[in-house]
Design a protein around this motif. Sequence first.
Motif, PDB file in Angstrom:
ATOM      1  N   LEU A 111       0.822  -1.201   0.000  1.00  0.00           N
ATOM      2  CA  LEU A 111       0.000   0.000   0.000  1.00  0.00           C
ATOM      3  C   LEU A 111       0.861   1.258   0.000  1.00  0.00           C
ATOM      4  O   LEU A 111       0.666   2.168  -0.822  1.00  0.00           O
ATOM      5  CB  LEU A 111      -0.939   0.002   1.216  1.00  0.00           C
TER       6      LEU A 111
ATOM      7  N   TYR B  53       1.319   1.615  -4.110  1.00  0.00           N
ATOM      8  CA  TYR B  53       0.191   2.478  -4.452  1.00  0.00           C
ATOM      9  C   TYR B  53       0.475   3.948  -4.131  1.00  0.00           C
ATOM     10  O   TYR B  53       0.287   4.833  -4.974  1.00  0.00           O
ATOM     11  CB  TYR B  53      -1.068   2.026  -3.719  1.00  0.00           C
TER      12      TYR B  53
ATOM     13  N   GLN C  75      -0.479   6.555  -7.163  1.00  0.00           N
ATOM     14  CA  GLN C  75      -1.748   5.981  -7.572  1.00  0.00           C
ATOM     15  C   GLN C  75      -2.819   6.085  -6.487  1.00  0.00           C
ATOM     16  O   GLN C  75      -4.007   5.959  -6.779  1.00  0.00           O
ATOM     17  CB  GLN C  75      -1.554   4.510  -7.955  1.00  0.00           C
ATOM     18  N   ALA C  76      -2.402   6.295  -5.242  1.00  0.00           N
ATOM     19  CA  ALA C  76      -3.359   6.346  -4.133  1.00  0.00           C
ATOM     20  C   ALA C  76      -2.935   7.394  -3.116  1.00  0.00           C
ATOM     21  O   ALA C  76      -1.738   7.644  -2.916  1.00  0.00           O
ATOM     22  CB  ALA C  76      -3.470   4.984  -3.449  1.00  0.00           C
TER      23      ALA C  76
ATOM     24  N   ARG D  49      -6.998  -5.322  -0.303  1.00  0.00           N
ATOM     25  CA  ARG D  49      -6.121  -5.523  -1.468  1.00  0.00           C
ATOM     26  C   ARG D  49      -6.923  -6.018  -2.664  1.00  0.00           C
ATOM     27  O   ARG D  49      -6.700  -5.570  -3.794  1.00  0.00           O
ATOM     28  CB  ARG D  49      -5.019  -6.512  -1.124  1.00  0.00           C
TER      29      ARG D  49
ATOM     30  N   LEU E 225      -8.660  -3.081  -4.125  1.00  0.00           N
ATOM     31  CA  LEU E 225      -7.740  -2.170  -4.796  1.00  0.00           C
ATOM     32  C   LEU E 225      -7.286  -2.720  -6.135  1.00  0.00           C
ATOM     33  O   LEU E 225      -7.166  -1.977  -7.119  1.00  0.00           O
ATOM     34  CB  LEU E 225      -6.525  -1.894  -3.906  1.00  0.00           C
TER      35      LEU E 225
ATOM     36  N   ARG F 230      -7.955  -0.788  -9.547  1.00  0.00           N
ATOM     37  CA  ARG F 230      -6.865  -0.362 -10.429  1.00  0.00           C
ATOM     38  C   ARG F 230      -7.066  -0.875 -11.840  1.00  0.00           C
ATOM     39  O   ARG F 230      -6.635  -0.262 -12.810  1.00  0.00           O
ATOM     40  CB  ARG F 230      -5.535  -0.855  -9.879  1.00  0.00           C
TER      41      ARG F 230
END
Length: 236
Positions: free
Chosen positions: A73, A77, A82-83, A221, A224, A228
């Motif tokens: 994470l 990410y 991306q996050a 996860r 996510l 994605r």
Amino acid sequence: MTTRFAAAIAVAVAMPVAVWAVPAAAQNWNAQYAQTATGHRVGNPDADIQLIEYVSYTCPHCAQFEQESEAELRYFYVHEGQATVEVRHFIRNIVDIVAAVSAECGGADAFYDNHRMFLNSQDEWMERGRALSAAQQARWGAGDWGSRMRAIASDLDFYEMMEPRGLSRTQLDACLVDQSRAERIVAMSDANAAEFGVQGTPSFVLNGALLDGVHSWQGLREVLVATRETPPAALQ
């Protein structure tokens, strides 16, 4: 998921890190911190994945989530932009208050390192709490506000934990005895939980929607990965 401190005071199989071909990030978004009106945020504020974590420092499942999620994470990410992740306190008991006040003592840039420290060392300081006698624990509910906060911080070794983080005993005391600071944290916790109907920890809000029944890194996860793989336009 746990919602009772009595149970807390009385690693799931690791998921492989997904390997995706991504372009090199222009910067490390893990270094981008901000204190928001509702919590503390790390990452690219314009990322497609907007994640909110509701965390209680005395929740064993929250500590487990922190340990299991960090590699992917935070270092995939968030690092790659991306996050973005916003941590919101979920206050369940007096120890949560002391830990949250301590984590926030020292400024917004220090919060995430303090936050991780409290979760990653939870077994140790919770064990110290379990080893206290009933008479010792009674001090936590006796006296004025400052006396109670200092007693908890002392019994759980929070002073020793925060000193390497750059906070002296005097500096941490100044945060702990500030009752208005604690009241703001509790009020914010209540308001934040009410916003999405959060009942326990850890809980997650993804792109404005509470993930019902998702309370672990494995469960998050999976969501996510699916998110994605969805074109950003489909998330609107």
